[in-house]
Design an enzyme around this catalytic site. Sequence first.
Site, PDB file in Angstrom:
ATOM      1  CD  GLN A   1      -3.061  -1.148   2.133  1.00  0.00           C
ATOM      2  OE1 GLN A   1      -3.153  -0.226   2.927  1.00  0.00           O
ATOM      3  NE2 GLN A   1      -3.858  -2.200   2.171  1.00  0.00           N
TER       4      GLN A   1
ATOM      5  CE1 TYR B   1      -5.271  -7.076   1.021  1.00  0.00           C
ATOM      6  CE2 TYR B   1      -4.171  -6.460   3.059  1.00  0.00           C
ATOM      7  CZ  TYR B   1      -4.837  -6.103   1.900  1.00  0.00           C
ATOM      8  OH  TYR B   1      -5.068  -4.781   1.634  1.00  0.00           O
TER       9      TYR B   1
ATOM     10  CG  HIS C   1      -8.824  -9.294   6.310  1.00  0.00           C
ATOM     11  ND1 HIS C   1      -9.981  -8.546   6.467  1.00  0.00           N
ATOM     12  CD2 HIS C   1      -7.942  -8.479   5.671  1.00  0.00           C
ATOM     13  CE1 HIS C   1      -9.795  -7.344   5.929  1.00  0.00           C
ATOM     14  NE2 HIS C   1      -8.570  -7.288   5.438  1.00  0.00           N
TER      15      HIS C   1
ATOM     16  NE  ARG D   1     -14.661  -5.513   7.087  1.00  0.00           N
ATOM     17  CZ  ARG D   1     -13.579  -5.312   6.326  1.00  0.00           C
ATOM     18  NH1 ARG D   1     -13.461  -5.928   5.174  1.00  0.00           N
ATOM     19  NH2 ARG D   1     -12.632  -4.485   6.723  1.00  0.00           N
TER      20      ARG D   1
ATOM     21  CD  GLU E   1      -9.744   0.275   9.348  1.00  0.00           C
ATOM     22  OE1 GLU E   1      -9.733  -0.915   8.984  1.00  0.00           O
ATOM     23  OE2 GLU E   1      -9.029   1.143   8.837  1.00  0.00           O
TER      24      GLU E   1
ATOM     25  CG  HIS F   1      -7.751  -0.459  12.650  1.00  0.00           C
ATOM     26  ND1 HIS F   1      -6.796   0.495  12.399  1.00  0.00           N
ATOM     27  CD2 HIS F   1      -7.721  -1.293  11.569  1.00  0.00           C
ATOM     28  CE1 HIS F   1      -6.236   0.272  11.230  1.00  0.00           C
ATOM     29  NE2 HIS F   1      -6.770  -0.812  10.696  1.00  0.00           N
TER      30      HIS F   1
ATOM     31  CG  ASP G   1      -3.235   0.216   8.341  1.00  0.00           C
ATOM     32  OD1 ASP G   1      -3.161  -0.665   7.479  1.00  0.00           O
ATOM     33  OD2 ASP G   1      -4.323   0.564   8.837  1.00  0.00           O
TER      34      ASP G   1
HETATM   35 ZN    ZN Z   1      -4.652  -3.045   8.041  1.00  0.00          ZN
END
Ligand code: ZN
Length: 468
Positions: free
Chosen positions: A65, A125, A210, A213, A242, A276, A327
């Site tokens: 990310q 992931y 993860h 959900r 979160e 979170h 993050d």
């Molecule tokens: Zn994360």
Amino acid sequence: MNPSSTLFARDALLPDGWARDVLLQWDDRGRLRSVQPGGQRPANVAEAVGPVLPGMPNLHSHAFQRAFGGLTEYRGQAQDSFWSWRSLMYRFAAAITPQQLEAVAGGLYVEMLEAGYTSVCEFHYVHHDVDGRPYADDTELSQCLLRAAARAGIGFTLLPVLYQTSGFGGTAPREDQRRFIRSTASMLRLLERLRPLCEAQGARLGLAPHSLRAVPPASLADSIAGLTALDATAPIHIHLAEQTAEVDACLAWSGQRPVQWLLEHAPVDQRWCLVHATHMTPAESERAARSGAVAGLCPTTEANLGDGLFDAGAWRAAGGRWGLGSDSHATVNAAEELLMLEYGQRLRSHQRNVLAGDQHRFVATALTLEAVAGGAQAAGRPVAGLAAGQQADFVVLDAEHPLLQGLPSPDTMLSAHVFASHRQSAIAAVWVAGRPVVAGGRHPLRAEAGRAFAAARSALARSGFDSH
Ligand code: ZN
């Protein structure tokens, strides 16, 4: 005394607070053998150029990310949210190649070291090839991350992510989640294969279901049982509460809020990191704090994504442990995360110095010590600060830097580093496992890793994004 495994510090931040005239000594493995305050500097031992801080563990990272920092800061629809950001993020996740992941992570880990992080937990992931099929070697992308960490010299905890559903109640995964999805059995096989690879470089292996959900209850239970059979103390990290939409969906599914559900259905204890945990009732916060789990706070990402504010006062009042993660890497700077954490609490409470401790009146000192202790627990590695038995991970501030020069104490120097640095860094040196990895504020691979990062990011940006 071996001069290559010793350092003398006029001021060092030990787990109890600042100490004067500290001699640090470590062994061949990079573990501290002794931390002795109140002595004189032996003739052949080097002296640190300023206050010595414990290295900061970074407890939550999605390395890829980092490649889209700056690309999502425009309005895409009337009300942008976490969920619209996520669809942009998925386009990067869908496109990234193993070579690009290694380049992006390599650049990121160098940045982390220069910014005072000495280890990182990678919540990993993206497992499969772009078409969703496993690579010929299922450890392919994990190995990219392990190599990037080894080359940069950062401590590492690898947390392969279990991801199975797109929503509560077993909703089928979406097409754009195809690179993440795997069965519980295939996750356990992956863990078995990764374990020796991690051990070979001193990395720790854990597991990251993860979120509630993305992982149905049976898979959560089975995967934790499988991990525990492999390593009874391995860390377990999960994204939790979160977003308010996630809380609402969990309530609709189970009649319980996410933290409440997890506490009642999983063996939450000090192995766990609740990443979170932003949206908790006071009762949830108190119970979760008492479980011994670490709250994984990611203040700049939570601000960037509009998640909400964690009630750090209530969490700490209940004895809760916590640590820092970068993050999404909108910011890669341990000091800035501490600043954002404290400022959020000030804005919320209309007070100052909210997170000062009973023992440590300087906020930056209190927060640094707590974040190191919590981060080490979440990492499952002996990186809990400047004490015998822990790894020799530390950060040396430059007392002659214009930001710090003339300040009267190490407390005020650390305060200036956290609250008044204005993006200049007063970090002179960073050591990991007794080895210098940053000197003069610079990592030796900065230029090379930066070029590889930029090339990978350019290719990804061309493949995945409109030009805005
Ligand atoms: Zn994360």
